[in-house]
Design a protein around this motif. Sequence first.
Motif, PDB file in Angstrom:
ATOM      1  N   SER A 504       0.831  -1.205   0.000  1.00 38.60           N
ATOM      2  CA  SER A 504       0.000   0.000   0.000  1.00 38.60           C
ATOM      3  C   SER A 504       0.866   1.255   0.000  1.00 38.60           C
ATOM      4  CB  SER A 504      -0.925   0.006   1.225  1.00 38.60           C
ATOM      5  OG  SER A 504      -1.771  -1.115   1.223  1.00 38.60           O
ATOM      6  N   VAL A 505       1.994   1.201   0.712  1.00 36.60           N
ATOM      7  CA  VAL A 505       2.922   2.332   0.707  1.00 36.60           C
ATOM      8  C   VAL A 505       3.450   2.548  -0.714  1.00 36.60           C
ATOM      9  CG1 VAL A 505       5.141   3.183   1.551  1.00 36.60           C
ATOM     10  CG2 VAL A 505       3.580   1.995   3.114  1.00 36.60           C
ATOM     11  N   ILE A 506       3.831   1.453  -1.367  1.00 37.92           N
ATOM     12  CA  ILE A 506       4.319   1.548  -2.744  1.00 37.92           C
ATOM     13  C   ILE A 506       3.214   2.066  -3.654  1.00 37.92           C
ATOM     14  CG2 ILE A 506       5.244   0.237  -4.699  1.00 37.92           C
ATOM     15  CD1 ILE A 506       6.343  -1.775  -2.603  1.00 37.92           C
ATOM     16  N   GLY A 507       2.023   1.467  -3.520  1.00 38.41           N
ATOM     17  CA  GLY A 507       0.905   1.863  -4.374  1.00 38.41           C
ATOM     18  C   GLY A 507       0.479   3.300  -4.189  1.00 38.41           C
ATOM     19  N   SER A 508       0.642   3.830  -2.989  1.00 36.06           N
ATOM     20  CA  SER A 508       0.236   5.217  -2.710  1.00 36.06           C
ATOM     21  C   SER A 508       1.120   6.226  -3.418  1.00 36.06           C
ATOM     22  CB  SER A 508       0.283   5.488  -1.201  1.00 36.06           C
ATOM     23  OG  SER A 508      -0.669   4.719  -0.520  1.00 36.06           O
ATOM     24  N   ASN A 509       2.275   5.795  -3.903  1.00 38.49           N
ATOM     25  CA  ASN A 509       3.225   6.733  -4.500  1.00 38.49           C
ATOM     26  C   ASN A 509       3.456   6.504  -5.991  1.00 38.49           C
ATOM     27  OD1 ASN A 509       4.493   8.412  -2.134  1.00 38.49           O
ATOM     28  ND2 ASN A 509       4.303   6.320  -1.364  1.00 38.49           N
ATOM     29  N   ILE A 510       2.575   5.750  -6.623  1.00 41.39           N
ATOM     30  CA  ILE A 510       2.706   5.493  -8.057  1.00 41.39           C
ATOM     31  C   ILE A 510       2.026   6.580  -8.877  1.00 41.39           C
ATOM     32  CG2 ILE A 510       2.009   3.927  -9.916  1.00 41.39           C
ATOM     33  CD1 ILE A 510       2.656   1.610  -8.064  1.00 41.39           C
ATOM     34  N   TYR A 511       0.842   7.017  -8.473  1.00 40.46           N
ATOM     35  CA  TYR A 511       0.174   8.138  -9.134  1.00 40.46           C
ATOM     36  C   TYR A 511       0.656   9.435  -8.478  1.00 40.46           C
ATOM     37  CZ  TYR A 511      -3.234   5.262 -11.714  1.00 40.46           C
ATOM     38  OH  TYR A 511      -3.841   4.387 -12.587  1.00 40.46           O
ATOM     39  N   ARG A 512       1.457  10.182  -9.190  1.00 38.28           N
ATOM     40  CA  ARG A 512       2.056  11.398  -8.647  1.00 38.28           C
ATOM     41  C   ARG A 512       1.369  12.650  -9.195  1.00 38.28           C
ATOM     42  NH1 ARG A 512       4.360  10.523  -4.208  1.00 38.28           N
ATOM     43  NH2 ARG A 512       5.568  12.446  -4.445  1.00 38.28           N
ATOM     44  N   ASN A 514       2.563  15.314 -10.567  1.00 42.98           N
ATOM     45  CA  ASN A 514       3.054  15.811 -11.858  1.00 42.98           C
ATOM     46  C   ASN A 514       2.746  14.850 -13.006  1.00 42.98           C
ATOM     47  OD1 ASN A 514       4.826  13.737 -11.356  1.00 42.98           O
ATOM     48  ND2 ASN A 514       6.650  15.041 -11.153  1.00 42.98           N
ATOM     49  N   ASP A 515       1.996  13.779 -12.724  1.00 42.31           N
ATOM     50  CA  ASP A 515       1.643  12.797 -13.759  1.00 42.31           C
ATOM     51  C   ASP A 515       0.151  12.822 -14.076  1.00 42.31           C
ATOM     52  OD1 ASP A 515       2.232  10.694 -15.525  1.00 42.31           O
ATOM     53  OD2 ASP A 515       1.825   9.153 -14.023  1.00 42.31           O
ATOM     54  N   LYS A 516      -0.618  13.646 -13.355  1.00 43.54           N
ATOM     55  CA  LYS A 516      -2.060  13.670 -13.565  1.00 43.54           C
ATOM     56  C   LYS A 516      -2.410  14.550 -14.765  1.00 43.54           C
ATOM     57  CE  LYS A 516      -3.254  17.334 -10.253  1.00 43.54           C
ATOM     58  NZ  LYS A 516      -3.940  17.643  -8.994  1.00 43.54           N
ATOM     59  N   PRO A 517      -3.597  14.395 -15.370  1.00 38.70           N
ATOM     60  CA  PRO A 517      -4.728  13.585 -14.893  1.00 38.70           C
ATOM     61  C   PRO A 517      -4.759  12.155 -15.439  1.00 38.70           C
ATOM     62  CG  PRO A 517      -5.458  14.949 -16.708  1.00 38.70           C
ATOM     63  CD  PRO A 517      -3.989  15.273 -16.493  1.00 38.70           C
ATOM     64  N   LEU A 518      -3.960  11.833 -16.448  1.00 44.28           N
ATOM     65  CA  LEU A 518      -4.047  10.504 -17.064  1.00 44.28           C
ATOM     66  C   LEU A 518      -3.080   9.491 -16.454  1.00 44.28           C
ATOM     67  CD1 LEU A 518      -4.422  11.544 -20.822  1.00 44.28           C
ATOM     68  CD2 LEU A 518      -6.208  10.886 -19.196  1.00 44.28           C
ATOM     69  N   TYR A 519      -2.074   9.969 -15.722  1.00 42.99           N
ATOM     70  CA  TYR A 519      -1.125   9.102 -15.030  1.00 42.99           C
ATOM     71  C   TYR A 519      -0.497   8.060 -15.970  1.00 42.99           C
ATOM     72  CZ  TYR A 519      -3.349  11.165 -10.935  1.00 42.99           C
ATOM     73  OH  TYR A 519      -3.839  12.048 -10.015  1.00 42.99           O
ATOM     74  N   ARG A 520       0.026   8.544 -17.078  1.00 46.27           N
ATOM     75  CA  ARG A 520       0.636   7.651 -18.072  1.00 46.27           C
ATOM     76  C   ARG A 520       1.835   6.898 -17.479  1.00 46.27           C
ATOM     77  NH1 ARG A 520      -3.125   7.322 -22.126  1.00 46.27           N
ATOM     78  NH2 ARG A 520      -3.475   9.323 -23.164  1.00 46.27           N
ATOM     79  N   ARG A 521       2.707   7.626 -16.818  1.00 41.23           N
ATOM     80  CA  ARG A 521       3.896   6.998 -16.245  1.00 41.23           C
ATOM     81  C   ARG A 521       3.517   5.978 -15.178  1.00 41.23           C
ATOM     82  NH1 ARG A 521       6.160  11.347 -14.421  1.00 41.23           N
ATOM     83  NH2 ARG A 521       5.566  11.077 -12.232  1.00 41.23           N
ATOM     84  N   GLY A 522       2.563   6.343 -14.346  1.00 39.31           N
ATOM     85  CA  GLY A 522       2.125   5.436 -13.285  1.00 39.31           C
ATOM     86  C   GLY A 522       1.520   4.155 -13.832  1.00 39.31           C
ATOM     87  N   ASN A 523       0.730   4.265 -14.903  1.00 37.90           N
ATOM     88  CA  ASN A 523       0.107   3.077 -15.484  1.00 37.90           C
ATOM     89  C   ASN A 523       1.138   2.151 -16.128  1.00 37.90           C
ATOM     90  OD1 ASN A 523      -2.586   3.574 -14.730  1.00 37.90           O
ATOM     91  ND2 ASN A 523      -2.870   4.990 -16.446  1.00 37.90           N
ATOM     92  N   LYS A 524       2.202   2.714 -16.687  1.00 39.95           N
ATOM     93  CA  LYS A 524       3.279   1.868 -17.230  1.00 39.95           C
ATOM     94  C   LYS A 524       3.919   1.036 -16.114  1.00 39.95           C
ATOM     95  CE  LYS A 524       4.812   4.587 -21.261  1.00 39.95           C
ATOM     96  NZ  LYS A 524       3.908   5.731 -21.206  1.00 39.95           N
ATOM     97  N   VAL A 525       4.139   1.670 -14.959  1.00 41.94           N
ATOM     98  CA  VAL A 525       4.706   0.956 -13.814  1.00 41.94           C
ATOM     99  C   VAL A 525       3.766  -0.169 -13.373  1.00 41.94           C
ATOM    100  CG1 VAL A 525       5.377   1.163 -11.384  1.00 41.94           C
ATOM    101  CG2 VAL A 525       6.036   2.944 -13.021  1.00 41.94           C
ATOM    102  N   LEU A 526       2.472   0.103 -13.338  1.00 36.89           N
ATOM    103  CA  LEU A 526       1.492  -0.893 -12.914  1.00 36.89           C
ATOM    104  C   LEU A 526       1.444  -2.078 -13.871  1.00 36.89           C
ATOM    105  CD1 LEU A 526      -1.445   1.427 -11.737  1.00 36.89           C
ATOM    106  CD2 LEU A 526       0.228   0.231 -10.320  1.00 36.89           C
ATOM    107  N   ILE A 527       1.590  -1.832 -15.153  1.00 38.53           N
ATOM    108  CA  ILE A 527       1.609  -2.918 -16.134  1.00 38.53           C
ATOM    109  C   ILE A 527       2.797  -3.845 -15.878  1.00 38.53           C
ATOM    110  CG2 ILE A 527       1.976  -3.440 -18.589  1.00 38.53           C
ATOM    111  CD1 ILE A 527       0.338  -0.877 -19.206  1.00 38.53           C
ATOM    112  N   GLY A 528       3.976  -3.260 -15.625  1.00 37.25           N
ATOM    113  CA  GLY A 528       5.161  -4.060 -15.331  1.00 37.25           C
ATOM    114  C   GLY A 528       4.991  -4.898 -14.075  1.00 37.25           C
TER     115      GLY A 528
END
Length: 584
Positions: A504-512, A514-528
Amino acid sequence: MSITNADIKASGEIAVSPLLSRKHGGSSAGSSLEKEAFKGHELGHASGTGHGIDPAKHNATFETSGNESFYSPIEKYEGRHRYDPNFEWEPTEERKLVRKVCTHCKNIGNRISRSSPRQLDLRICAWVCLMFFALQLDRGNISQALSDNMLDDLKMNTDDYNTGQTIFYICFLSAELPSQLISKKLGPDRWIPVQMVSWSLVASMQAFLSGRSSFFACRALLGMLEGGFIPDNILYLSYFYTSLELPIRLSFFWVSYQFTSIVSAFLAFGILHLRGYHHLAGWRWLFALEGMITGVIGLLSFLYLPPSPTQTKSWFRGKEGWFNEREEYIMVNRVIRDDPSKGDMHNRQALSPKALWYSLTDYDMWPIYLLGLTWLIPNYPMTQYLTLQLKAAGFGTFETNLLTIPAYVLFIVQLLWWTWVSEKTDQRFLVGLVSQIWALPILIALETVSGKTGPWVKWALSTLLVGAPYVHAIIVAITSRNAGSVRTRTVASALYNMTVQASSVIGSNIYRNNDKPLYRRGNKVLIGICVYNMALFIGAKVFYVLKNRSRRQKWDAMTAYEKQRYLETTTDKGNKRLDFRFAH
């Protein structure tokens, strides 16, 4: 040379049972005399049913067949006076009794008189679900508070919120193991209500937040007080249920988690309309009122929770208790025959430092901890940001809270369905793999979706991701089952939940921010991470299959005499024993 209970007690170690000596087994002649004498006992036997556990049919924790006399509880076990390896009962009696433990909450208003025939599910399971409802009410209402402009009122941004959540989860996971150790010493029936009343006070005090510092402080206090609550309840449920029954009961546990989300959405819809009343924001009223609800449930839990199936008598629960003598015999013997390790400690017996270290270093549990660290991450950010995502898509405050409900309904359906499938197919990790197969295409869609996509498409994708198959109950149950001893079960439940909180600590810091509103970078991390989790689920399955195969080959190669000699003299403990089988 045989190992005795005295040897174990002196060393500070805890064994699977009273060290599998013949002390409680006796000779076959002695057993026959005892059985003959017991036939006339007022409890009565269901003669000829021979009801018990068949390892071949349900993957019991230990291969006890033919050697039952080696698997007796210790003398101090709270149900020892109800243990009888020759006791028999009808399967229909057991089914009615299991329901009885889950049903009696509805009678709380009239102080729990003598029970009806349907017992276990309504008395224990339902109340545990009610307590979990209270936990999630206070832990999850921050999501509704966000929809009422809490961050703007406190002059905070998304990164501040992420930091607060990180503080909460770090404190939460840090408190897990200490809380479990306290619970094992005092008893879950005493410690859980203390936790609830304590955190309800802090939860209500959030109504007086003034800025970032007070927000961080409250997050830290809530984390420390709520940490350990979940494994405490899992340990408590294991006193009443067999390994086969526990997963579906734990799924009820997490149904209450999402049921809370549905109820709290409606509560928030009403409470947030209080914005401006007495010059207070709606989110302040939300924290104050919902914290009070938890406090009331916590106080009632002091009076309601029994220490064990054989300790239900009290002025509040009734002078006669919940179960008659025969029912207590059934409850104790069904649990011990399913998993003899549940009789290796008293329910108010603390762990020694040596036992704690032994449990911490149990490498056979590590595949489960690795899963706990990452398997929930792919859908975690969306779960936490659902209301913010829907507001960003153009929905209003009250629409947003109501539009979260379909996701929670889907979550409940998937939780119950996949837990049922897991038990019917006797597959845990392969069913867990489904959660990642479901999430992967949705994450890819979120990564590639156009910024001009309509709000309803974004809502549909968000709902499907939040409502992904939730296999937490399956993994928690397998953690308890694969522990092989009360000692390891106490520690492993906490360690697994600590890894989940770390995720949960890790997950809380994936959507940042400076990455909103679509969170492209965060979603790439989640796919990996999702692809990595697929490999982990398959790897855990292979690990336990190979472990069982190796042990079974050694065990089956032994003669009957060699098996009995092993049981008499082995220094192996818990899940390290040759007769222990891992679930997978």
